[in-house]
Write an enzyme that holds these catalytic residues in place. Structure first.
Site, PDB file in Angstrom:
ATOM      1  N   HIS A   3      18.969  25.844 -17.863  1.00 42.07           N
ATOM      2  CA  HIS A   3      19.846  25.311 -16.814  1.00 42.07           C
ATOM      3  C   HIS A   3      21.206  26.007 -16.855  1.00 42.07           C
ATOM      4  CE1 HIS A   3      17.479  21.333 -17.509  1.00 42.07           C
ATOM      5  NE2 HIS A   3      17.036  21.870 -16.402  1.00 42.07           N
ATOM      6  N   LYS A  46      10.250   9.522 -12.794  1.00 41.07           N
ATOM      7  CA  LYS A  46      10.190   9.339 -14.247  1.00 41.07           C
ATOM      8  C   LYS A  46      11.438   8.579 -14.701  1.00 41.07           C
ATOM      9  CE  LYS A  46      10.336  14.155 -13.886  1.00 41.07           C
ATOM     10  NZ  LYS A  46      10.704  15.426 -14.333  1.00 41.07           N
ATOM     11  N   ARG A  59      10.613  29.596 -13.316  1.00 45.63           N
ATOM     12  CA  ARG A  59      10.182  30.046 -14.632  1.00 45.63           C
ATOM     13  C   ARG A  59       8.848  30.764 -14.550  1.00 45.63           C
ATOM     14  NH1 ARG A  59      11.518  24.213 -16.933  1.00 45.63           N
ATOM     15  NH2 ARG A  59      10.930  23.848 -14.793  1.00 45.63           N
ATOM     16  N   SER A 119      13.282  20.713 -20.180  1.00 42.99           N
ATOM     17  CA  SER A 119      13.885  19.536 -20.809  1.00 42.99           C
ATOM     18  C   SER A 119      12.817  18.745 -21.559  1.00 42.99           C
ATOM     19  CB  SER A 119      14.530  18.633 -19.760  1.00 42.99           C
ATOM     20  OG  SER A 119      15.589  19.287 -19.124  1.00 42.99           O
TER      21      SER A 119
HETATM   22  P1  ADP Z   1      13.096  20.521 -16.191  1.00 42.30           P
HETATM   23  O1  ADP Z   1      13.062  19.033 -16.338  1.00 42.30           O
HETATM   24  O2  ADP Z   1      11.783  21.116 -15.740  1.00 42.30           O
HETATM   25  O3  ADP Z   1      13.662  21.260 -17.358  1.00 42.30           O
HETATM   26  P2  ADP Z   1      15.023  20.107 -14.014  1.00 42.30           P
HETATM   27  O4  ADP Z   1      14.368  19.248 -12.996  1.00 42.30           O
HETATM   28  O5  ADP Z   1      16.127  19.486 -14.760  1.00 42.30           O
HETATM   29  O6  ADP Z   1      14.025  20.820 -15.000  1.00 42.30           O
HETATM   30  O7  ADP Z   1      15.480  21.478 -13.348  1.00 42.30           O
HETATM   31  C1  ADP Z   1      16.625  21.718 -12.609  1.00 42.30           C
HETATM   32  C2  ADP Z   1      16.580  23.151 -12.139  1.00 42.30           C
HETATM   33  O8  ADP Z   1      16.686  24.045 -13.240  1.00 42.30           O
HETATM   34  C3  ADP Z   1      15.303  23.557 -11.411  1.00 42.30           C
HETATM   35  O9  ADP Z   1      15.651  24.477 -10.409  1.00 42.30           O
HETATM   36  C4  ADP Z   1      14.502  24.247 -12.470  1.00 42.30           C
HETATM   37  O10 ADP Z   1      13.594  25.155 -11.915  1.00 42.30           O
HETATM   38  C5  ADP Z   1      15.596  24.948 -13.227  1.00 42.30           C
HETATM   39  N1  ADP Z   1      15.221  25.203 -14.598  1.00 42.30           N
HETATM   40  C6  ADP Z   1      14.788  24.335 -15.510  1.00 42.30           C
HETATM   41  N2  ADP Z   1      14.533  24.942 -16.686  1.00 42.30           N
HETATM   42  C7  ADP Z   1      14.805  26.251 -16.497  1.00 42.30           C
HETATM   43  C8  ADP Z   1      14.720  27.417 -17.320  1.00 42.30           C
HETATM   44  N3  ADP Z   1      14.294  27.361 -18.573  1.00 42.30           N
HETATM   45  N4  ADP Z   1      15.092  28.600 -16.783  1.00 42.30           N
HETATM   46  C9  ADP Z   1      15.504  28.661 -15.507  1.00 42.30           C
HETATM   47  N5  ADP Z   1      15.596  27.615 -14.680  1.00 42.30           N
HETATM   48  C10 ADP Z   1      15.255  26.422 -15.157  1.00 42.30           C
END
Ligand code: ADP
Length: 161
Positions: free
Chosen positions: A18, A42, A91, A129
């Site tokens: 992020h 969730k 990703r 996450s």
């Molecule tokens: P997650 O719960 O899958 O980690 P979120 O819903 O919090 O992700 O994701 C917020 C944004 O950050 C989304 O656009 C997601 O694609 C992006 N994102 C999450 N993890 C990564 C990563 N490791 N690298 C790049 N972008 C990411």
């Protein structure tokens, strides 16, 4: 005209992936609104306030980044604050199918809305996450996965619960 984009997500909790996407977006656009989703299907591990605080620690030093929370449909939220560009991280191929669908649905709901994808950094294509939560809940080392400034707070949350 100044360009504002929105980076939406659960950020439960913020990861290096992020942080990378938000930092890169902040270099490309005039203003980046990081929007923490409140009403996900969730139940989050970290409260909305905790997720915002961790994000503040992780990206608060970027002058053109602001952190908000939102409830309900992203397309409606964007309309209400006059934002017409979403920036998301991609990703792996499995992200693509879902994100492609979301981008189309968001555009149907709000035709002014465009979605831009940034490819994940090679080092964080595997990072999510949920993976951080799983490793941390089992006492594993998450120091390669989350910003150093929030590491202890994330670990502390699991020690408490
Ligand atoms: P997650 O719960 O899958 O980690 P979120 O819903 O919090 O992700 O994701 C917020 C944004 O950050 C989304 O656009 C997601 O694609 C992006 N994102 C999450 N993890 C990564 C990563 N490791 N690298 C790049 N972008 C990411």
């Amino acid at each position: 005209m100044k360009k504002t984009v929105i980076c939406p997500g659960s950020f439960d909790p913020v990861t290096l992936g992020h942080q990378d996407i938000i930092t890169r977006a902040s270099k490309m656009f005039d203003r980046v609104v990081v929007a923490v989703l409140v009403n996900s299907s969730k139940t989050p591990t970290f409260t909305t306030e905790e997720r915002i605080e961790l994000l503040r620690e992780a990206v608060g030093d970027l002058d053109n980044v602001e952190i908000v929370s939102f409830d309900g449909l992203l397309a409606e939220y964007c309309k209400s604050c006059g934002i017409n560009t979403i920036v998301k991280g991609l990703r792996v191929v499995s992200d693509f199918e879902y994100e492609f669908q979301m981008a189309i649905v968001n555009k149907k709901l709000n035709p002014t809305l465009e979605t831009i994808f940034l490819t994940a950094d090679a080092d964080s294509t595997f990072l999510s996450s949920s993976m951080v939560r799983e490793i941390c809940s089992m006492g594993g080392d998450i120091s390669n996965f989350v910003p150093a400034c929030v590491h202890d707070r994330i670990v502390a949350k699991y020690r408490k619960s």
